[in-house]
Design an enzyme around this catalytic site. Structure first.
Site, PDB file in Angstrom:
ATOM      1  CG  HIS A  99      -1.442   1.139   1.301  1.00 35.85           C
ATOM      2  ND1 HIS A  99      -2.853   0.968   0.846  1.00 35.85           N
ATOM      3  CD2 HIS A  99      -1.488   2.667   1.915  1.00 35.85           C
ATOM      4  CE1 HIS A  99      -2.903   2.202   1.325  1.00 35.85           C
ATOM      5  NE2 HIS A  99      -2.263   3.156   1.782  1.00 35.85           N
ATOM      6  CD  GLU A 100       2.123   3.482   3.668  1.00 39.82           C
ATOM      7  OE1 GLU A 100       2.348   4.419   2.719  1.00 39.82           O
ATOM      8  OE2 GLU A 100       1.147   3.473   4.486  1.00 39.82           O
ATOM      9  CG  HIS A 155       0.201   6.014  -0.753  1.00 40.93           C
ATOM     10  ND1 HIS A 155      -0.791   6.925  -0.905  1.00 40.93           N
ATOM     11  CD2 HIS A 155      -0.085   5.697   0.197  1.00 40.93           C
ATOM     12  CE1 HIS A 155      -2.236   6.320   0.077  1.00 40.93           C
ATOM     13  NE2 HIS A 155      -1.349   5.960   0.750  1.00 40.93           N
ATOM     14  CD  GLU A 167      -4.279   6.478   2.111  1.00 38.32           C
ATOM     15  OE1 GLU A 167      -4.238   5.367   2.312  1.00 38.32           O
ATOM     16  OE2 GLU A 167      -3.612   7.612   1.705  1.00 38.32           O
TER      17      GLU A 167
END
Length: 269
Positions: free
Chosen positions: A134-135, A138, A194
């Site tokens: 997820h990070e 980004h 997100e």
């Protein structure tokens, strides 16, 4: 005259758009990596110098190894899809900080921090991979640069500032990102990031050889830890835990298929 100026600005903003790879979402793209990354790297360096890096060698090694595998999966995708120049701009780095905060984050250019407080929520290596994916997503989707572009558009800054190269101008652009995060008007935009990072991260963790089912389970554990949000989702910068669980479970088959499609070099765990 004012109307003409407005039309010119709107036209420029429409032209200065790019597409997020894989998801196909259009994003405002006024800030280059050359502008954003030096400030990102400098801020990350300052953070690492001022905060306590974990001395737990086992946990630190796990964070770095998971980060390495997922960033390599992303790099492989980029180089196979005519994005070698973009791939060369990343300076991947993964650190574990001794802090009870339940959080992790990634700055533009691939600088990642995990706090020790999130490790019980991760629970296992696949859980760490879910958060890491997820990070990293980004950074891959250039969400930081997009937030800067959006902030510039909202503040009505001139295009000269957008393309400026002086340090003070770059700092002005960078600081804008962190001045608008609490405004309700920006929250829906942040939720888009997100949700996109959830989906991209799921693909990346599977490409790296991790169990994609664990992504939803991380949020199940998070929900048990934090309970239901006391405010409605539309007033939150993040989707609700329940929303994320449902989205990740529903997207898992598609993410698995895409990971198989993109993964030219299978990784054996």
């Amino acid at each position: 005259m004012k109307k003409i100026t407005t039309l010119l600005l709107v036209s420029t903003f429409l032209v200065q758009c790019s597409t997020v790879p894989i998801t196909g979402r259009k994003r405002l793209d006024l800030v280059s990596d050359a502008q954003a990354l030096p400030a990102s790297f400098a801020q990350y360096k300052g953070f690492i110098e001022k905060n306590k890096i974990s001395k737990n060698t086992k946990e630190t090694k796990e964070i770095k190894e998971v980060g390495k595998r997922i960033s390599e999966a992303v790099d492989r995708f980029m180089r196979a899809n005519n994005m070698s120049k973009e791939a060369d701009a990343y300076r991947w780095e993964f650190n574990l900080i001794e802090d009870k905060t339940v959080n992790a984050w990634c700055m533009p250019g691939g600088k990642v921090v995990f706090y020790t407080g999130i490790l019980p929520i991760c629970e296992n290596e696949d859980g760490i991979a879910a958060v890491m994916g997820h990070e990293v997503a980004h950074a891959f989707a250039r969400h930081g640069q997009e937030r800067m572009s959006q902030a510039m558009a909202q503040q009505g800054l001139s295009l000269a500032v957008a393309y400026g190269t002086r340090n003070d101008e770059n700092s002005k652009i960078w600081n804008l990102v962190y001045g608008v995060g609490s405004q309700v008007g920006m929250l829906a935009y942040s939720r888009t990031h997100e949700s996109e990072a959830d989906k991209l991260g799921l693909i990346f963790m599977i490409m790296a050889g991790y169990n994609g089912e664990e992504a939803a389970q991380v949020w199940v554990r998070m929900s048990k830890r934090t309970g239901k949000s006391s405010q409605p989702e539309f007033l939150s910068t993040h989707p609700s835990n329940e929303s994320r669980i449902q989205t990740l479970k529903a997207y898992l088959p598609e993410a698995t298929a895409l990971a198989k499609k993109f993964n030219a070099t299978p990784i054996v765990k």
